[in-house]
Design a protein around this motif. Structure first.
Motif, mmCIF file in Angstrom:
data_model
loop_
_atom_site.group_PDB
_atom_site.id
_atom_site.type_symbol
_atom_site.label_atom_id
_atom_site.label_comp_id
_atom_site.label_asym_id
_atom_site.label_seq_id
_atom_site.Cartn_x
_atom_site.Cartn_y
_atom_site.Cartn_z
ATOM 1 N N GLY A 139 0.813 -1.209 0.000
ATOM 2 C CA GLY A 139 0.000 0.000 0.000
ATOM 3 C C GLY A 139 0.844 1.254 0.000
ATOM 4 N N ALA A 140 0.166 2.408 0.055
ATOM 5 C CA ALA A 140 0.846 3.695 -0.079
ATOM 6 C C ALA A 140 1.879 3.936 1.022
ATOM 7 N N VAL A 141 1.460 3.814 2.280
ATOM 8 C CA VAL A 141 2.390 4.075 3.385
ATOM 9 C C VAL A 141 3.496 3.031 3.419
ATOM 10 N N GLY A 142 3.143 1.778 3.182
ATOM 11 C CA GLY A 142 4.133 0.711 3.205
ATOM 12 C C GLY A 142 5.228 0.901 2.175
ATOM 13 N N ARG A 143 4.854 1.312 0.976
ATOM 14 C CA ARG A 143 5.857 1.516 -0.084
ATOM 15 C C ARG A 143 6.837 2.627 0.288
ATOM 16 N N ILE A 144 6.307 3.727 0.782
ATOM 17 C CA ILE A 144 7.198 4.840 1.110
ATOM 18 C C ILE A 144 8.051 4.516 2.340
ATOM 19 N N ALA A 145 7.474 3.833 3.317
ATOM 20 C CA ALA A 145 8.274 3.394 4.464
ATOM 21 C C ALA A 145 9.398 2.473 4.009
ATOM 22 N N ALA A 146 9.103 1.603 3.047
ATOM 23 C CA ALA A 146 10.128 0.707 2.501
ATOM 24 C C ALA A 146 11.236 1.495 1.824
ATOM 25 N N ALA A 147 10.853 2.504 1.042
ATOM 26 C CA ALA A 147 11.851 3.319 0.345
ATOM 27 C C ALA A 147 12.744 4.062 1.331
ATOM 28 N N ILE A 148 12.140 4.605 2.379
ATOM 29 C CA ILE A 148 12.917 5.355 3.375
ATOM 30 C C ILE A 148 13.853 4.415 4.137
ATOM 31 N N ALA A 149 13.309 3.308 4.633
ATOM 32 C CA ALA A 149 14.116 2.378 5.439
ATOM 33 C C ALA A 149 15.257 1.780 4.625
ATOM 34 N N ALA A 150 14.976 1.411 3.370
ATOM 35 C CA ALA A 150 16.026 0.840 2.526
ATOM 36 C C ALA A 150 17.110 1.868 2.233
ATOM 37 N N SER A 151 16.706 3.126 2.064
ATOM 38 C CA SER A 151 17.694 4.178 1.808
ATOM 39 C C SER A 151 18.585 4.415 3.020
ATOM 40 N N ARG A 152 18.111 4.001 4.192
ATOM 41 C CA ARG A 152 18.895 4.119 5.427
ATOM 42 C C ARG A 152 19.745 2.879 5.689
ATOM 43 N N GLY A 153 19.718 1.934 4.755
ATOM 44 C CA GLY A 153 20.566 0.758 4.878
ATOM 45 C C GLY A 153 19.919 -0.437 5.529
ATOM 46 N N ALA A 154 18.603 -0.391 5.753
ATOM 47 C CA ALA A 154 17.912 -1.533 6.341
ATOM 48 C C ALA A 154 17.690 -2.625 5.293
ATOM 49 N N ASP A 155 17.559 -3.850 5.758
ATOM 50 C CA ASP A 155 17.237 -5.005 4.912
ATOM 51 C C ASP A 155 15.713 -5.132 4.910
ATOM 52 N N VAL A 156 15.064 -4.639 3.878
ATOM 53 C CA VAL A 156 13.616 -4.461 3.865
ATOM 54 C C VAL A 156 12.904 -5.552 3.072
ATOM 55 N N THR A 157 11.885 -6.135 3.714
ATOM 56 C CA THR A 157 11.009 -7.099 3.054
ATOM 57 C C THR A 157 9.590 -6.559 3.058
ATOM 58 N N ILE A 158 9.011 -6.464 1.873
ATOM 59 C CA ILE A 158 7.626 -6.018 1.712
ATOM 60 C C ILE A 158 6.744 -7.257 1.652
ATOM 61 N N ALA A 159 5.713 -7.299 2.493
ATOM 62 C CA ALA A 159 4.836 -8.460 2.550
ATOM 63 C C ALA A 159 3.404 -8.074 2.231
ATOM 64 N N SER A 160 2.703 -8.952 1.528
ATOM 65 C CA SER A 160 1.281 -8.777 1.260
ATOM 66 C C SER A 160 0.526 -9.986 1.778
ATOM 67 N N HIS A 161 -0.564 -9.729 2.540
ATOM 68 C CA HIS A 161 -1.361 -10.841 3.051
ATOM 69 C C HIS A 161 -2.475 -11.228 2.078
ATOM 70 N N THR A 162 -2.549 -10.512 0.946
ATOM 71 C CA THR A 162 -3.577 -10.843 -0.060
ATOM 72 C C THR A 162 -3.008 -11.584 -1.260
ATOM 73 N N ALA A 163 -1.807 -11.189 -1.713
ATOM 74 C CA ALA A 163 -1.215 -11.855 -2.876
ATOM 75 C C ALA A 163 0.282 -11.577 -2.923
ATOM 76 N N ARG A 164 1.074 -12.626 -3.064
ATOM 77 C CA ARG A 164 2.528 -12.465 -3.158
ATOM 78 C C ARG A 164 2.911 -11.584 -4.331
ATOM 79 N N SER A 165 2.148 -11.665 -5.413
ATOM 80 C CA SER A 165 2.466 -10.882 -6.608
ATOM 81 C C SER A 165 2.422 -9.383 -6.344
ATOM 82 N N ARG A 166 1.550 -8.956 -5.443
ATOM 83 C CA ARG A 166 1.467 -7.527 -5.104
ATOM 84 C C ARG A 166 2.755 -7.062 -4.433
ATOM 85 N N ALA A 167 3.259 -7.872 -3.514
ATOM 86 C CA ALA A 167 4.494 -7.515 -2.824
ATOM 87 C C ALA A 167 5.678 -7.511 -3.783
ATOM 88 N N LEU A 168 5.735 -8.495 -4.656
ATOM 89 C CA LEU A 168 6.825 -8.559 -5.625
ATOM 90 C C LEU A 168 6.781 -7.367 -6.574
#
Length: 308
Positions: A139-168
């Motif tokens: 979703g919207a907040v999750g994507r931006i949180a992922a972008a921020i955290a990854a830019s800070r050097g975190a090992d980020v995994t995006i997960a979807s509880h509805t469909a793996r394809s959405r997360a990928l």
């Protein structure tokens, strides 16, 4: 004898959706904008012309009292619209532009900044290198949180509880657009969710309101957990045991007794301050600024640092 009329502060608000967010309109008014005009159903191709209509009508002095806000729901479209508006400027005819679609930029910024604060305060560690699991991350907040955290050097995994394809899909788009590294997984079964929780040091719940993505039985598997944060303010809790009021409170039922939770109201408090500060920076800064999620994150870190 001629009379000098002080030009009002004018904010033009663009959104691709049928209506502008009342929340953002209120925030703009509270930041001192006197004339606030929403433009709805704005397509990306319309932004350059709208921007130039705004800058050429007031003169170099008038543009200092003019701003553009970009809303909507599509976080990537907002990035493009902000860039289009910037390129449409013709100095000295140039105004400030602030993008925050669905409040996602300021919310994600507040979320990550508070996680960093409590990592340092409770555990004496930084975000870089930590394993971050973002549930509802497509979703919207999750994507931006992922972008921020990854830019800070975190090992980020995006997960979807509805469909793996959405997360990928979300992961691939973020990686290409921002030059970062994230991965995507599905958490459509209890086994997938618990396997992901077992490796996570930080868990962010950014699913839609009213959906619990981590139950109490699931927490038993989060053996490495340091911080869990939930942006959901609508019952039930997105993460069991993380109340909306929590701001660094220990989480019951987690193997690591030092794990702490951050609730939606704590995140919302920082988000509110960040949005207000960015509107004020536009209106009072004295020179044009372009404000997207990196700038929101910098502001959120400053707010979080002031919390003590």
């Amino acid at each position: 004898m001629s009379e000098t009329i002080e030009r009002p502060y004018v904010l033009h608000m663009f959104t691709a959706t049928p209506q502008m967010s009342p929340f953002d309109v209120n925030m703009a008014a509270d930041a001192g904008y006197q004339v606030i005009v929403p433009y709805c159903n704005v397509e990306a191709g319309m932004v350059a012309n709208l921007t130039q209509d705004a800058i050429f009508s007031r003169g170099p002095k008038g543009v200092s009292r003019t701003g553009i806000f970009i809303g909507g729901r599509d976080v990537m479209q907002a990035v493009d619209m902000l860039d289009t508006a910037r390129k449409a400027m013709v100095p000295p005819f140039e105004v400030s532009v602030f993008a925050d679609p669905s409040g996602s930029y300021t919310t994600a910024a507040a979320l990550v900044a508070l996680v960093e604060r409590h990592l340092g305060k409770q555990h004496g560690v930084e975000l870089g290198g930590k394993r971050v699991l973002i549930l509802g991350g497509a979703g919207a907040v999750g994507r931006i949180a992922a972008a921020i955290a990854a830019s800070r050097g975190a090992d980020v995994t995006i997960a979807s509880h509805t469909a793996r394809s959405r997360a990928l899909g979300a992961s691939a788009e973020l990686n290409e657009r921002f030059g970062i590294v994230t991965s995507g997984i599905g958490t459509t079964t209890p086994e997938e969710l618990r396997g992901a929780l077992a490796d996570a040091e930080i868990v962010l719940a950014t699913a839609v309101a009213g959906v619990q993505v981590v139950g109490r039985d699931d927490l038993e598997h989060a053996k490495r957990l340091l911080v869990a944060a939930d942006v959901n303010a609508v019952p039930p809790e997105g993460i069991a045991g993380v109340n909306v009021m929590n701001d660094g409170k220990p989480i019951d039922g987690v193997p690591n007794a030092g794990a702490v939770g951050i609730g939606a109201l704590a995140i919302g408090n920082v988000k509110y301050q960040v949005e207000h500060r960015l509107f004020m920076r536009m209106r009072t800064g004295g020179k044009p600024v372009y404000l997207g999620f990196p700038e929101a994150y910098d502001e959120a870190r400053a707010v979080a640092a002031g919390l003590g």
